[in-house]
Scaffold this active site. Structure first.
Site, PDB file in Angstrom:
ATOM      1  CB  CYS A  90       2.728   0.578  -8.795  1.00  0.00           C
ATOM      2  SG  CYS A  90       3.511  -0.283  -7.443  1.00  0.00           S
ATOM      3  CG  HIS A 147      -2.108   0.557  -5.463  1.00  0.00           C
ATOM      4  ND1 HIS A 147      -2.103   0.656  -6.842  1.00  0.00           N
ATOM      5  CD2 HIS A 147      -0.796   0.656  -5.074  1.00  0.00           C
ATOM      6  CE1 HIS A 147      -0.844   0.812  -7.264  1.00  0.00           C
ATOM      7  NE2 HIS A 147      -0.043   0.795  -6.218  1.00  0.00           N
TER       8      HIS A 147
END
Lengths: 387, 350, 118
Positions: A87, A336
């Site tokens: 991420c 996200h």
């Protein structure tokens, strides 16, 4: 080392982008950033793209060449590199681009990030994301990402008295910020009760504690500060770029309730920038789960360890508070798309420092920070930007 | 097959019974059975495996209990025979999983056995031969099952999960096996074809020509060889497909109810198939005193019976309490309804 | 449960490491068999899982500190309401996963509350 500035930003709308493929998203964001910077294709020296798992989400690897191609740059044969740190892939792409310019090796460099996550079922997406944890010693035993953060949350609550409501406050605040951001995935305000009544994902974390599955892309254009004003009236300086690592598995950490990678990246960044946490006006931090933002605001040094929950409850991280945290809506409300998140954070801070953040504008924002985490804290990146 | 004055026997034993139980009344409720099935079978509840348990995990837990009860070095084990009618793989042994999990040396032989409910006692016989011939130091014989009954079939009321492991050797015996005798015919009373999920059975045919004929023939055969009668034994254990058959066959052979009572565990855990006779024997060993004798006869459909004459030694008192008893496992029971049972047993196809 | 033990600094490692992070090249590693008993440091109950674990939900996952020192992540088989920080656990042998209907079955250690021991 040369000083480096951001001369252009571009970001797609985040959300479930039914009609856009991964390459469509890249083109959309690339054009926006290049137009914003006023550069031409011929001036671009290099491209870095953050992408976590094109292979799992859309069965496409080799994203570096793909985005150069679809950005119309294939005939120029520029170097184009995909970087991956789960991420934190976007934040890492920004850092690689920064290093390329700072070293003097390249002048105009694009740092992009992209993820197309909604083409697979939620089970496959969860499994692809879980690959950022220790596959052999966490996932093999049934760990998921929410589960790892849930275990952090439970211990944080036990150790510091952080309350379930304080976790919910993070989501409430970020939805409030996100509803003022045109590119955000969610434009709905939510209440503490909404969070507390949403279904359990990994106790004590509930659906509304979790960042969503998102499609999106973002790009920034970097240039040496000495020539930045040729392209932009308001170049934004990158005062610091820092990266730190830690054990891949959560159970191997020194302290399960602290992300030491964040602590070390932040220390290095503040020392590079010769600043203190108190001097940050606006910050985009990695709130993949509500507990993630609590950890971030403590480990970055905004608040003492254990006081992140109470600070959030008191509104000290809202727009108008001590430090405005996640004005974009954060990962929680803005969305996200994992590889794009680190770049989107930089875009948001640039807009804030330029004074172009619209309804969510932080008054007199001078210095901003981005904080991007890979996995449960195996990697952390901190960038400090200034007007 | 027959053998007596063997000088070999049981060095240790261990059992494992999963914690979940379903009441027979609950199964009867689902299928609209008006008869009191539990009473007519003398089986009131049965053990159900957890979602992540199978024959291999049960075999490992039972084997670990056997190893720790006598504090044995697993590297002494020269053979592992695991009897089951529900091995997790059609091809790939269960015994290799057991050997690795309990820390055996790699210098041992393994094979899985299948003979309906008597594969566990057949495993003991194989170990007795290898130990007596001096080919191995210790042998590990296991009977374990997560037996299947088709939804609504009579077998579903009793098909249960559990297992027992016996370490066979020639020194430090807790019980000497004085003799063994087997009686076997080709009798198709119960079977499961390759690739089929549930077994089939011959209904009433499973009684007289199958269970009773083989159990009595094997039992009488062994008593005749040894020149003994039911009165020479303190305890008796017979295969327990339900709570009625072992009681009837005991009476038929001249054993008293008190002799079979300690080993009659089927009313509370169901038929654990390859584990059934061996768990009954373990429950008896859990309370037998040095010098007492136990008569054991298993039954496996297909069909055959293995009979054993066992005499308990002084050593039993030293090691008995070092591992959980059958009653300890029976005491831990978490009851589930039919829906949860169906999920645990994989009866819901997703 | 096989891990390693560094004879130079005395530290125990599970999962096994070939290089001691404390001593690096001066470490002397040897195999160590762990007892498998330990204490729950923190835990969660998972209601939404990856595809391989969907059938198990809800299930408990914990970070467990083994009595010899190292920490690991593992499942605790008991009902969620019985989970507690600080609870003692013992090892149990369970199926850890299956490669679909046709593939290999993985076996290994999960944990159960020590007080549940028969």
């Amino acid at each position: 080392m040369r000083a480096v500035s951001i001369i252009g930003v571009g970001c797609t709308r985040f959300g479930e982008r039914w009609d856009s493929s991964l390459r469509d998203l890249v083109v959309e964001t690339g054009i926006a950033a290049i137009e914003d910077a006023g550069v031409t294709g011929e001036t671009i020296d290099a491209l870095y793209v953050g992408n976590m798992s094109g292979g799992r989400f859309v069965e496409q690897e080799h994203i570096g060449a793909l985005i150069a191609d679809y950005a119309g740059l294939s005939s120029l044969h520029i170097p184009s590199t995909r970087v991956e740190a789960a991420c934190a892939s976007g934040g890492l792409a920004l850092r690689e681009a920064f290093l390329a310019v700072a070293s003097g090796y390249a002048d105009i460099v694009i740092a992009a990030g992209v993820e197309k996550m909604t083409d697979v079922s939620s089970g496959v997406a969860a499994d692809a994301l879980a690959a950022a944890a220790d596959r052999e010693w966490e996932c093999f035993f049934g760990a998921t990402f929410p589960a790892l953060y849930a275990m952090i949350a439970r211990l944080h609550m036990r150790k510091y008295g952080t309350t379930r409501e304080q976790l919910a406050q993070v989501a409430v605040k970020n939805h409030h910020h996100g509803h003022m951001n045109p590119i955000a995935q969610y434009h709905t305000e939510i209440s503490v009760e909404d969070v507390m009544n949403s279904p359990l994902v990994a106790d004590p974390l509930r659906v509304l504690d979790c960042s969503p599955i998102t499609d999106g892309a973002a790009a920034v254009v970097l240039a040496p500060s000495e020539i930045a004003s040729r392209y932009s009236d308001t170049p934004i300086r990158i005062l610091a770029s820092a990266q730190a690592s830690d054990s891949l598995a959560l159970h191997d950490r020194r302290d399960i309730t602290t992300l030491d990678s964040t602590v070390h990246a932040a220390k290095r960044a503040f020392s590079q920038a010769r600043l203190t946490p108190e001097e940050i006006d606006v910050a985009e931090v990695h709130d993949c789960f509500t507990i993630g933002e609590i950890l971030a605001i403590e480990d970055l040094g905004f608040f003492p360890k254990g006081e992140g929950g109470i600070a959030t409850e008191e509104g000290r991280t809202s727009i108008g508070g001590d430090v405005a945290v996640n004005t974009s809506g954060g990962l929680k409300a803005c969305g996200h798309p994992v590889g794009a998140t680190g770049i989107k954070q930089a875009c948001e801070i640039v807009l804030q420092l330029r004074g172009e953040a619209g309804k969510r504008q932080v008054d007199e924002a001078e210095i901003g920070l981005t904080h991007n985490v890979g996995g449960s804290g195996g990697t952390a990146l901190v960038h400090i930007l200034s007007r | 097959m027959r053998g007596d004055h063997l000088g070999v026997g049981i060095v240790s034993y261990g059992v494992y019974i999963p914690r979940y139980r379903i009441k027979v009344d609950e199964i009867a409720r689902v299928w609209g059975e008006v008869e009191d099935v539990a009473r007519s079978l003398n089986v009131y509840e049965k053990a159900v495996p957890d979602l992540d348990e199978d024959t291999a995990t049960i075999a490992v837990e039972a084997a670990r209990n056997a190893i720790s009860r006598a504090d044995l070095d697993p590297r002494r084990i020269g053979a592992i025979y695991t009897g089951s009618e529900s091995h997790p793989y059609a091809v790939k042994p269960t015994g290799t999983i057991v050997g690795e999990a309990i820390g055996c040396s790699h210098s041992h032989t393994v094979a899985d056995m299948e003979f309906a409910c008597k594969a566990g006692t057949a495993a003991i016989q194989a170990c007795l031969g290898l130990v007596r011939s001096g080919m191995i130091d210790l042998g590990l014989a296991i009977g374990a099952d997560v037996s299947q009954g088709a939804p609504g079939d009579a077998l579903e009321y009793t098909a249960a999960a559990g297992g027992a492991a016996y370490v066979v050797g020639s020194k430090d015996l807790i019980a000497e096996i004085e003799g063994t005798y087997s009686f076997t015919t080709d009798t198709p009373d119960f079977w499961r074809r390759e690739g089929m999920p549930y077994p089939e059975h011959g209904g009433r045919f499973t009684g007289e020509p199958a269970y009773f004929k083989h159990v009595t023939s094997a039992a009488k055969g062994l008593m005749e060889i040894l020149g003994r009668g039911p009165e020479d034994y303190d305890y008796a254990v017979f295969h327990q497909p339900n709570g009625k058959f072992p009681v009837r066959v005991a009476a038929k052979l001249g054993f008293k109810k008190e002799q079979i009572a300690p080993g009659l565990v089927v009313p509370l855990i169901g038929n654990t198939y390859s584990g059934s006779t061996l768990i009954g024997l373990a429950a008896t060993l859990d309370q037998a005193k040095p010098g007492e004798s136990i008569f054991v006869t298993s039954f496996g459909s297909g069909a055959g019976s293995d009979a054993f004459s066992i005499r308990v030694t002084e050593r039993i008192d030293d090691i008995r309490d070092r591992a959980p008893s059958v009653r300890d496992y029976i005491a831990i029971a978490e009851y589930i309804d039919y829906a949860r049972y169906a999920k645990h047993k994989g009866k819901l196809r997703l | 449960m096989i891990g390693t033990h560094c004879k130079s600094c005395g530290e125990y490692y599970f999962p096994p490491r070939t290089l001691c992070p404390n001593c690096r090249r001066t470490g002397q590693m040897e195999e160590h068999k762990f007892r498998g008993t330990g204490t729950v440091i923190t835990y969660t109950t998972i209601y939404s899982a990856t595809e391989d674990f969907e059938r198990l939900t809800p299930y408990n996952l914990a970070i467990i500190q083994l009595d010899e020192g190292p920490k690991l992540t593992g499942q605790v088989v008991c009902s969620p309401e019985n989970m507690k920080i600080g609870m003692r656990v013992r090892p149990v042998f369970r199926i850890l996963g299956k490669e679909g209907e046709r593939g290999i079955i993985y076996y290994g250690t999960k944990f159960a509350p020590a007080e549940d021991a028969p």
